[in-house]
Each structure stands twice: as structure tokens, then as C-alpha cells.
Design a protein around this motif. Structure first.
Motif, PDB file in Angstrom:
ATOM      1  N   THR A 250     -12.894  39.429 -53.653  1.00  0.00           N
ATOM      2  CA  THR A 250     -12.969  39.683 -52.184  1.00  0.00           C
ATOM      3  C   THR A 250     -14.109  38.982 -51.414  1.00  0.00           C
ATOM      4  OG1 THR A 250     -11.966  42.015 -52.690  1.00  0.00           O
ATOM      5  CG2 THR A 250     -13.244  41.758 -50.454  1.00  0.00           C
TER       6      THR A 250
ATOM      7  N   ASN B 181     -15.803  38.421 -47.138  1.00  0.00           N
ATOM      8  CA  ASN B 181     -15.549  38.695 -45.831  1.00  0.00           C
ATOM      9  C   ASN B 181     -16.006  37.709 -44.957  1.00  0.00           C
ATOM     10  OD1 ASN B 181     -18.371  39.317 -46.358  1.00  0.00           O
ATOM     11  ND2 ASN B 181     -18.267  40.669 -44.467  1.00  0.00           N
TER      12      ASN B 181
ATOM     13  N   ASN C  56     -15.848  40.218 -37.612  1.00  0.00           N
ATOM     14  CA  ASN C  56     -16.034  40.621 -39.253  1.00  0.00           C
ATOM     15  C   ASN C  56     -14.939  41.106 -39.868  1.00  0.00           C
ATOM     16  OD1 ASN C  56     -17.235  40.987 -41.530  1.00  0.00           O
ATOM     17  ND2 ASN C  56     -19.053  42.168 -40.832  1.00  0.00           N
ATOM     18  N   LYS C  57     -14.208  40.186 -40.714  1.00  0.00           N
ATOM     19  CA  LYS C  57     -12.932  40.673 -41.204  1.00  0.00           C
ATOM     20  C   LYS C  57     -13.257  40.692 -42.605  1.00  0.00           C
ATOM     21  CE  LYS C  57      -9.064  39.561 -38.723  1.00  0.00           C
ATOM     22  NZ  LYS C  57      -8.217  38.793 -38.202  1.00  0.00           N
ATOM     23  N   GLN C  58     -12.584  41.670 -43.461  1.00  0.00           N
ATOM     24  CA  GLN C  58     -12.603  41.638 -44.798  1.00  0.00           C
ATOM     25  C   GLN C  58     -11.408  40.784 -45.311  1.00  0.00           C
ATOM     26  OE1 GLN C  58     -14.947  43.208 -46.586  1.00  0.00           O
ATOM     27  NE2 GLN C  58     -14.202  44.248 -48.132  1.00  0.00           N
TER      28      GLN C  58
ATOM     29  N   THR D 122      -9.759  40.577 -48.712  1.00  0.00           N
ATOM     30  CA  THR D 122      -9.478  41.152 -50.200  1.00  0.00           C
ATOM     31  C   THR D 122      -8.911  39.872 -51.084  1.00  0.00           C
ATOM     32  OG1 THR D 122      -7.572  42.345 -49.922  1.00  0.00           O
ATOM     33  CG2 THR D 122      -9.726  43.289 -49.339  1.00  0.00           C
TER      34      THR D 122
ATOM     35  N   MET E 112      -6.410  39.828 -52.417  1.00  0.00           N
ATOM     36  CA  MET E 112      -5.043  40.064 -52.109  1.00  0.00           C
ATOM     37  C   MET E 112      -4.514  39.271 -51.069  1.00  0.00           C
ATOM     38  SD  MET E 112      -5.333  43.383 -53.673  1.00  0.00           S
ATOM     39  CE  MET E 112      -4.069  44.635 -53.072  1.00  0.00           C
ATOM     40  N   ILE E 113      -5.445  39.213 -49.798  1.00  0.00           N
ATOM     41  CA  ILE E 113      -4.880  38.549 -48.833  1.00  0.00           C
ATOM     42  C   ILE E 113      -5.495  37.106 -48.789  1.00  0.00           C
ATOM     43  CG2 ILE E 113      -5.354  38.558 -46.111  1.00  0.00           C
ATOM     44  CD1 ILE E 113      -4.455  41.247 -47.006  1.00  0.00           C
TER      45      ILE E 113
ATOM     46  N   ARG F 209      -4.289  34.429 -46.916  1.00  0.00           N
ATOM     47  CA  ARG F 209      -4.161  33.841 -45.810  1.00  0.00           C
ATOM     48  C   ARG F 209      -4.866  34.967 -44.673  1.00  0.00           C
ATOM     49  NH1 ARG F 209      -0.041  32.716 -43.003  1.00  0.00           N
ATOM     50  NH2 ARG F 209      -0.310  31.159 -41.651  1.00  0.00           N
ATOM     51  N   LEU F 210      -5.780  34.469 -43.844  1.00  0.00           N
ATOM     52  CA  LEU F 210      -6.200  35.338 -42.977  1.00  0.00           C
ATOM     53  C   LEU F 210      -6.532  34.451 -41.735  1.00  0.00           C
ATOM     54  CD1 LEU F 210      -6.928  38.479 -42.255  1.00  0.00           C
ATOM     55  CD2 LEU F 210      -9.501  37.692 -42.663  1.00  0.00           C
ATOM     56  N   ARG F 211      -6.032  34.864 -40.377  1.00  0.00           N
ATOM     57  CA  ARG F 211      -6.230  34.044 -39.405  1.00  0.00           C
ATOM     58  C   ARG F 211      -7.707  34.827 -38.460  1.00  0.00           C
ATOM     59  NH1 ARG F 211      -0.585  33.248 -37.351  1.00  0.00           N
ATOM     60  NH2 ARG F 211      -0.250  35.058 -38.754  1.00  0.00           N
ATOM     61  N   ILE F 212      -8.225  33.774 -37.827  1.00  0.00           N
ATOM     62  CA  ILE F 212      -9.287  34.398 -37.029  1.00  0.00           C
ATOM     63  C   ILE F 212      -9.003  34.331 -35.523  1.00  0.00           C
ATOM     64  CG2 ILE F 212     -11.801  34.134 -36.360  1.00  0.00           C
ATOM     65  CD1 ILE F 212     -11.075  35.339 -39.362  1.00  0.00           C
TER      66      ILE F 212
ATOM     67  N   ILE G  98     -20.532  39.613 -48.774  1.00  0.00           N
ATOM     68  CA  ILE G  98     -20.056  40.172 -50.188  1.00  0.00           C
ATOM     69  C   ILE G  98     -20.764  39.093 -50.962  1.00  0.00           C
ATOM     70  CG2 ILE G  98     -18.289  40.205 -52.010  1.00  0.00           C
ATOM     71  CD1 ILE G  98     -17.548  42.267 -49.756  1.00  0.00           C
TER      72      ILE G  98
ATOM     73  N   SER H 297     -23.010  43.941 -53.800  1.00  0.00           N
ATOM     74  CA  SER H 297     -23.452  43.215 -52.577  1.00  0.00           C
ATOM     75  C   SER H 297     -24.653  43.733 -51.930  1.00  0.00           C
ATOM     76  CB  SER H 297     -22.409  42.851 -51.902  1.00  0.00           C
ATOM     77  OG  SER H 297     -21.163  42.132 -52.425  1.00  0.00           O
TER      78      SER H 297
ATOM     79  N   PRO I 146     -17.458  45.143 -42.454  1.00  0.00           N
ATOM     80  CA  PRO I 146     -16.507  44.452 -41.670  1.00  0.00           C
ATOM     81  C   PRO I 146     -15.627  45.426 -41.059  1.00  0.00           C
ATOM     82  CG  PRO I 146     -16.237  44.117 -44.095  1.00  0.00           C
ATOM     83  CD  PRO I 146     -17.170  45.137 -43.878  1.00  0.00           C
ATOM     84  N   ALA I 147     -14.943  44.954 -39.960  1.00  0.00           N
ATOM     85  CA  ALA I 147     -13.894  45.884 -39.547  1.00  0.00           C
ATOM     86  C   ALA I 147     -12.398  45.737 -40.071  1.00  0.00           C
ATOM     87  CB  ALA I 147     -13.548  45.358 -37.833  1.00  0.00           C
TER      88      ALA I 147
END
Ligand SMILES: [Cu+2]
Lengths: 260, 573
Positions: free
Chosen positions: A149, A151, A160-162, A164, A166-167, A169-172, A188, B176, B222-223
Motif C-alpha cells: 500500500t 499513499n 492525500n489519497k490512499q 492500497t 489493490m488499487i 491505477r488512481l487518478r488525482i 507509508i 509507518s 489520507p482521505a
């Protein structure tokens, strides 16, 4: 008559003072920015544009890169040695990860398709690339190619996005205002660092291992050429002026020193 | 005539030039009251210009907030959004537990608090630039607290990676935790979720829900927005199917054409929902269809989040335990025969007594930012021996004798348990000074993480006047550190031959006090957390005699010490 003279004089003085105060404010504002952006930018098709290229080098003996201590998820993060990338100097003193760009261009080409799909990969607990250019109104994609994981913490833009394991691909969120470079962290893995610049036009380049950069298809004209480096600073106060001719090529190298 | 006109015009312009900026300022800075209140009550911490750099800021952790970046922790709004005026008003009213941010309910009027809210908003331009009000987290469809809900939440706690920072059991000891810093690069720690009375923004499931949906801006926490949830947009059944397909691919198995199509379909649903979530977060216009996709997907997320909030709620006791005074005084229980070992289940039959700790701020070096909330104690005795079980939470396990590179000192976890050398003869017999004695000496058991199976006996006549006793008594010592919690088990005979030792008699109230060091928080020497005097008693059997005086005295002297501490704090601030 004398009083009138006096009044007029006072008026001038007041205006001058006001101007002075405002001008001062503006300068302060600009100093806070790490990059200089044009007030507005219009895209147009550019044909037979010129080219600006060069090499960014380090002046003096480059400090050794500090090896990072991997204190977490060692199986994944410790696979390859990692180094503090705040200053990467390669062969021939070439500096990697310097942004070189045009400060005052107001008309020119559009971003190409690839530039509109910026990505930062997280692999072996390291962000790649270390410096990424993201056009305004475009979403940055974070890839997670690790079985752990992460972040994505970009405090300057309140994100501030976690992410994990399993994700993948994550878009900002896209930004509407040019800004940055802003620092990207993973909490982390406290050592992970990258920088993102949100920019209004495509005349931004990041130097490679050989310190090389290249700005292509620049409409003919005279421009201010700027640089930014995470550790070595910027030249906002004394940009280099370059003259680009149609189809021509301008060579402009930079030599950067450690900030005092 | 022309000249007069000119003069008049000039005068007019002059007036404008002079007045305009001040008009602007008024609109921006709110009324004078706000500014006045701020400068009187807040600026010494938050700084005159709101940069968090007031004169009192340096020693504080967390630092007083820098208001110029618009990063606010305790919001009812979604991730990336500014707080509402009510959020700011409320936090100013109640303060932030576990930090130096006081509540102002009694010292500022409602109007003054409202005005100071307006004033602190002027430090960040984003408040003025925002055209739309910030979007609040949806609290409808709350799932009530239940065992089942807690169980589901527990799974999510691991799946979403809360465990990385907050640790297996929520004590803030995640792997962490030691490296976390805030947006200003100051050291910060994950909250201990088993002590929710120290939460900055309240301990109700609603509060917890808002904290992780909206995030704690400026902190590493985080959010947990929609698209950060696994398989966002899929129903639980679809998600299960998709996960099975993904696993197949991961294991290198071929998918059938049908399966491939299904996987592609699920990918598409997930991607569309995630895109909708970004549209939402960016405040874009959304078509009714996209909005529906978003809302449907969020329904699943909200449901999961309530379970998680219920789980986090379950980690703490219903309320902060009562301090170990009055009827909560520690009463060691008699048992016949062998006293229980560290891992013995018999311990579970006892309630612990709760001893709150506070930073030592009387003597240099001081601890202004204590990291340990309390020590919990249980005890048994038999005809010849007494056994204590001391436990306390510590986010880091510092056993090393290694020198810190910067300070050249060694930091490690430790505890000292303090008794008077002789118990007071009666209610009026004064106890030694609570900071390791003075004219009247104290007797101490000191334990250090670097030597986990030994205990050292000390005699002290002051905080810096402690000496190891020559003859070390016969103790049995065991200790353990698991999931952010220390347990220290100490067994000793009731009586010893050493005159400098404490001798224990049944039914006599014995004063007891604690010092605890958290190496990970820079505790060393006098920089530590301490308690005032409490007391404990070996409960006689059968317990028919009633004690009135000793608990009463304990209560009175506790009151006195609280008063003393207040006095000292006031003097220091
Ligand atoms: Cu990471």
C-alpha cells in the motif's frame, strides 16, 4: 495658487506611494512561485517553429547521493538500493530532473497526446519519474505496481489519497491554476518523493540522465528561458533571453551551483 | 474656475486612492473585534500574521496551526475542501484534546468567537476565492453500532491500510508511524485509536466517519474518497466476481472469452465511477446520469465507512476510565497459593486501575508534548508475596542503547514506580515531594527496555538525586511489548530485610506514583511523563472492614496536586 500646487504635489506623491506599495506586493507574490507562468496562453498551430536545446551541468564536485534507509516493507522496497534523488548528477556532471521552460510564451502549440496522459509509477517503493509535468485541467494517473500500500500526499494542493495494493491505477484531481512544482510524498514509505508541476503550456522539459533538454516547435520570437531544480533553485530573477527563428535551433546550456 | 475644478477632482482622486485600500481591507479583515480577539488570545501561539509562529509556538507539538495554507484538520467537509464557518467556530469553542489548542467557550463570547473565525479566514485567500460553499460529508443513512458492523469494519481497517499507521490493534504503533511528518515537516504520530478521549475532533462514530472520509488536512492521514476504495462502482457481488477473475490472471491462468468480457465490463464500470468521482471532487458540472453513477457508487462506500467508524469506536472504552482514586483506588486482591504469571488468564478477572500521566514541566529538561496517556495497574497478593501488572501504550519499541546522531544521547523506553520509603503513619502525615522526593526520600523500582528482565531499586531525595541501592532485592520480573503496549510483571515478597525498602502490610494504604519514558518521543532524564501521588492497598480478606479515611486522604491529596500542577502550568505559560 500655492495650496493648489501643494495639493497636486501631494496627489502625485500619494499615487507614487500607492504604486510603490502595490508593486512591492506583486514582487513578493512572484517570489513565492517556483516557476514563472504567462498570465494567459493561447494555442495555435505552429509550423516551422524553432528548437531550443542544451545541457544542464553541475559546477564543482557533485556531492555523493545518500543511500536511503528502507525501514518498511523491505521485501518489496528493499529489492533495489535507493538513493536520495534531490540532486542527481551523472557523468560529465550532467544534472538530471531539472525543469527548463519558457517563462513568457503566450501563444504556441498545444500539448501532444502523450503529455495529456501524465503518469507516475510506484514501483519498488519509488516514484518514477521524479519530476513530472502535468498540464492544467489534466488528471495525473498514479500507478501502483507494488504488492504494498502507498499513499499519495500532495499537501500543497490539499490532496492525500490512499492507494492500497489493490488499487493499481488512481487518478488525482486536475488543477485549474498553474502552480508548483509541488512535492509528492508517500507517508507509508517516508522516503518516497516526487515533484509535479502544473503548467499552462507545453514548453516545459525535464532534463534526462545526460542533463539534456529540448523544447521543440517554438514559434519564432524572443523568450525568457527559465530553469528550476529541487535543490539548486531557479533563475526567476535572471532568466536567459533566447531568440528563436523559424526553423532555427538555439543552444543554451546551464551551469548550476549549490545554493549558499 | 478650471483650476478649482482641477483641484476638486484631484482631491477626489486623492481621497479615492487613500480610501480604497482601507475599504478593501475592512471587507477582508472583518470587524475590528475579530482582529482584537485574535491578537490578544491567539497570536502568541498562531503568530500575528497567522503563520503559526507565535512566541509560544516553538516548544509545542503539534505546532499551532499556520493558517496561511488553508489546511484544517477537523472539518465536516469533503476531502480537499475548506472547513465551514461552523467547523471553525466549533473547534475554537471546544479546543483540540491532546494538543495545546485550548477551548474558548468560557473565555470568549459567542460573538467574539464568530468574529475571530472571520478574522482567521483572512489569512488564506482561498476562502475569498471560493464561489461555492464547501461540500459537506453526507451523514445520512448512518449504520447503527452493532457487533456485526464492528466485525465488517475490522476487515476494512486492514484492507484500506489503516493498519500501516495505526497498528494492528489501533495503538498508533503501525510500521509507518515512526517516519510520519506533517505538511510543515514536523514530526507527527498516528492517533492511538484505543484512547479516543484524545481525538482532536471528537469520538462519536460521526466524527470518526468525517475524519477518514474527508481526511485530516496537513497530516499524513489520507482521505478515503470514493475512488480509493477497491472496486469502486461495483456492487459487492460484482466485486467478488471481479476479484476472482483478477486472481486468476494474477496466478497466470487463462481466462475464457466470456470471463474476459466480464472482466472488461467490470473494469469499465469501475473506471466510469472513478471518473465520476473525480468530476465530483473537481466540482464540475455533472449530467444526471453521471451523478447517478456517482451516487450509487458512493452508497456502497458510505456503508463500508460506517462499519469502519463503528469498528474504530469499538477500540476504545465507552468513556475515559475513572482515575484511580476514591472507589477506583487500586486494591490488590488476595489469592491463596501461587500468584499468576504474566500470561495467566487470571489477570482477566480484574479491572485495572487507571493512572493518568502528564508531561513533567517543573524541572528542565521538560516534556511539553507527552506521548503516553496513562499507566494501568492490576495486582494480587498471597501470604508472602505481592505481584503487580503494569501496562502502558507506547507507539515505538525503543530498547537500543545506540546514540542518537544529533544529540549524542541514548533514548529508550522505561518506567519507574515510586513509593515513599515508609508509608505515612496517618492521614495527616505528609508524603514526600511527588517529583522523586526531597527531604523525605522515596523508594523506586526502575525498569528499562534495554534490560527487560531486571528491575533496579533506587532511593531518591529529589528528581536528580537518585541512587541505586546497594543491596538489590529479590524480584521476579517479566515484560512484554506487543502491538504498541508494554506489560511489566513484578513480583516481590511483602517484607524484606532492607530498611530502605518498602514493607507492605495488609490494609495499609500505600502511596504510589509513576514516571514513564518514551524513547521514541525523546524522553530522557527529567524529560518524561509523570503522575502525582495515588495510593493502593492490599485488600484484606474477608473484606468487611470499611476504609473511610485513607481513600478520603488520597482524594484530598490528589486534589491538592492537581491544584499544584495547574499552578505550575500557569506559572510556566
Ligand atoms: Cu509508498
Amino acid at each position: 495658487m500655492k495650496t493648489k500646487m501643494f495639493l497636486t504635489l501631494t496627489l502625485f506623491l500619494a499615487c507614487g506611494l500607492a504604486l510603490f506599495v502595490f508593486a512591492d506586493n506583486q514582487e513578493e507574490e512572484e517570489e513565492k512561485n517556483l516557476l514563472v507562468f504567462p498570465k494567459a496562453y493561447k494555442t495555435k498551430s505552429v509550423s516551422n517553429g524553432g528548437k531550443i536545446n542544451g545541457v544542464v551541468k553541475f559546477d564543482g564536485e557533485a556531492p555523493e547521493m545518500k543511500k536511503l534507509e528502507i525501514v518498511k516493507d523491505k521485501a518489496t522496497c528493499g529489492k533495489v538500493d535507493k538513493f536520495d534523488e534531490s540532486l542527481v548528477v551523472g557523468e560529465d556532471n550532467a544534472i538530471k530532473n531539472t525543469i527548463v521552460y519558457l517563462m513568457d510564451i503566450t501563444e504556441g502549440k498545444d500539448f501532444d497526446a502523450e503529455a495529456k496522459k501524465p503518469e507516475i509509477d510506484q514501483k519498488n517503493c519509488k516514484f518514477t519519474p521524479h519530476v513530472q509535468i502535468v498540464p492544467v485541467k489534466v488528471r495525473l494517473t498514479m500507478l501502483n505496481n507494488d504488492p504494498v500500500t502507498h499513499n499519495v500526499n500532495i499537501a500543497d494542493i490539499n490532496i492525500n489519497k490512499q492507494q492500497t495494493r489493490m488499487i493499481k491505477r488512481l487518478r488525482i484531481n486536475a488543477m485549474t491554476k498553474p502552480q508548483g512544482p509541488v512535492e509528492v510524498k508517500c507517508d507509508i514509505h517516508g522516503w518516497m518523493r516526487a515533484w509535479v508541476a502544473y503548467v499552462p503550456h507545453p514548453y516545459f522539459a525535464v532534463t534526462n540522465e545526460k542533463g539534456e533538454f529540448s523544447l521543440e516547435n517554438v514559434p519564432a520570437g524572443t523568450y525568457k528561458l527559465g530553469y528550476w531544480h529541487e535543490t539548486l533553485g531557479n533563475n526567476n530573477k535572471e532568466p536567459v533571453t533566447v531568440e528563436v527563428t523559424a526553423g532555427g535551433e538555439v543552444k543554451q546550456d546551464f551551469t548550476l551551483k549549490m545554493k549558499k | 474656475m478650471r483650476i478649482t475644478m482641477l483641484t476638486l477632482t484631484s482631491l477626489f482622486i486623492l481621497a479615492c486612492v487613500v480610501m480604497l485600500p482601507s475599504f478593501g481591507q475592512e471587507a477582508q479583515e472583518g470587524s475590528l473585534i475579530g482582529k482584537q480577539v485574535y491578537e490578544e488570545s491567539c497570536a502568541h501561539c498562531h503568530g500575528l500574521e497567522g503563520r503559526g509562529d507565535g512566541s509560544g509556538a516553538e516548544n509545542l507539538l503539534p505546532r499551532p496551526r499556520d493558517f496561511t495554507r488553508g489546511l484544517y484538520k477537523i472539518r465536516s467537509t469533503e476531502s480537499g475542501q475548506l472547513p465551514t464557518d461552523k467547523d471553525l467556530f466549533d473547534i475554537i469553542t471546544v479546543g483540540m484534546p491532546g494538543t495545546s489548542m485550548p477551548g474558548w467557550e468560557t473565555s470568549l463570547s459567542t460573538n467574539e468567537r464568530e468574529e475571530v473565525v472571520k478574522y482567521i479566514k483572512t489569512f488564506f485567500s482561498g476562502f475569498q476565492e471560493n464561489e461555492k460553499p464547501p461540500r459537506e460529508v453526507r451523514l445520512a443513512d448512518k449504520i447503527p453500532y452493532s457487533k456485526e458492523s464492528v466485525e465488517i469494519g475490522k476487515g476494512l481497517y486492514v484492507e484500506l491500510g489503516c493498519v500501516e499507521c495505526h497498528g494492528n490493534l489501533g495503538r498508533g504503533d503501525g510500521t509507518s508511524a515512526p517516519t510520519l511528518v506533517d505538511a510543515w515537516d514536523f514530526k507527527t504520530w498516528p492517533a492511538n485509536l484505543t484512547e479516543n478521549w484524545n481525538f482532536r475532533g471528537g469520538s462519536d462514530p460521526e466524527d470518526i466517519f468525517k475524519r477518514f472520509i474527508g481526511g485530516i488536512a496537513g497530516s499524513p492521514m489520507p482521505a478515503f474518497q470514493g475512488d480509493t476504495f477497491y472496486h469502486f462502482g461495483l456492487t459487492p457481488e460484482q466485486s467478488e466476481q471481479y476479484a476472482a477473475l483478477e486472481k486468476k490472471v494474477e496466478d497466470g491462468e487463462e481466462l475464457t472469452t466470456e470471463e474476459e468480457e466480464l472482466a472488461a465490463q467490470y473494469f469499465e464500470i469501475n473506471d466510469t465511477a472513478a471518473t465520476a468521482a473525480l468530476d465530483w471532487a473537481e466540482g464540475l458540472e455533472m449530467s444526471p446520469e453521471t451523478l447517478k453513477i456517482y451516487n450509487d457508487a458512493m452508497k456502497v462506500v458510505y456503508e463500508k465507512s460506517w462499519h469502519l467508524a463503528n469498528y474504530v469506536k469499538s477500540l476504545s472504552p465507552e468513556k475515559r476510565p475513572e482515575f484511580a482514586i476514591g472507589k477506583h483506588v487500586l486494591r490488590s486482591q488476595y489469592i491463596q497459593g501461587e500468584l499468576p504469571a504474566l500470561a495467566d488468564e487470571t489477570w482477566n478477572t480484574l479491572e485495572f486501575s487507571y493512572y493518568p500521566l502528564f508531561g513533567q514541566i517543573v524541572v528542565e529538561p521538560r516534556q511539553f508534548n507527552p506521548s503516553i496517556d496513562s499507566v494501568n495497574v492490576k495486582s494480587f497478593y498471597n501470604d508472602t508475596e505481592v505481584v503487580f501488572l503494569f501496562s502502558w501504550d507506547d507507539k515505538t519499541h525503543n530498547t537500543s542503547e545506540e546514540e542518537n546522531e544529533e544529540t549524542g544521547k541514548t533514548y529508550q523506553d522505561a518506567i519507574a514506580i515510586q513509593f515513599p520509603v515508609r508509608p505515612p503513619k496517618g492521614p495527616t502525615d505528609p508524603k514526600p515531594y511527588f517529583l522523586w522526593g526531597g527531604k523525605k526520600p522515596v523508594y523506586l523500582w526502575q525498569w528499562k527496555a534495554s534490560a527487560p528482565d531486571t528491575l533496579t531499586e533506587l532511593t531518591a531525595k529529589g528528581i536528580d538525586k537518585a541512587e541505586e541501592q546497594e543491596a538489590q532485592g529479590n524480584f521476579a520480573v517479566e515484560s512484554d511489548y506487543t502491538d504498541g503496549k508494554y506489560s511489566l510483571w513484578v513480583k516481590r515478597s511483602l517484607k524484606t530485610d532492607d530498611k530502605k525498602d518498602l514493607q507492605l502490610d495488609v490494609a495499609t494504604f500505600v502511596p504510589i506514583a509513576f514516571s514513564v519514558w518514551d524513547g521514541g518521543n525523546g524522553d530522557i532524564d527529567t524529560k518524561r511523563v509523570i503522575s502525582s501521588w495515588y495510593s493502593f492497598v492490599l485488600e484484606p480478606l474477608p473484606s468487611t472492614r470499611r476504609f473511610i479515611y485513607p481513600p478520603l486522604v488520597a482524594l484530598l491529596s490528589f486534589g491538592l496536586l492537581v491544584g499544584l500542577r495547574r499552578f505550575i502550568q500557569r506559572r510556566n505559560s
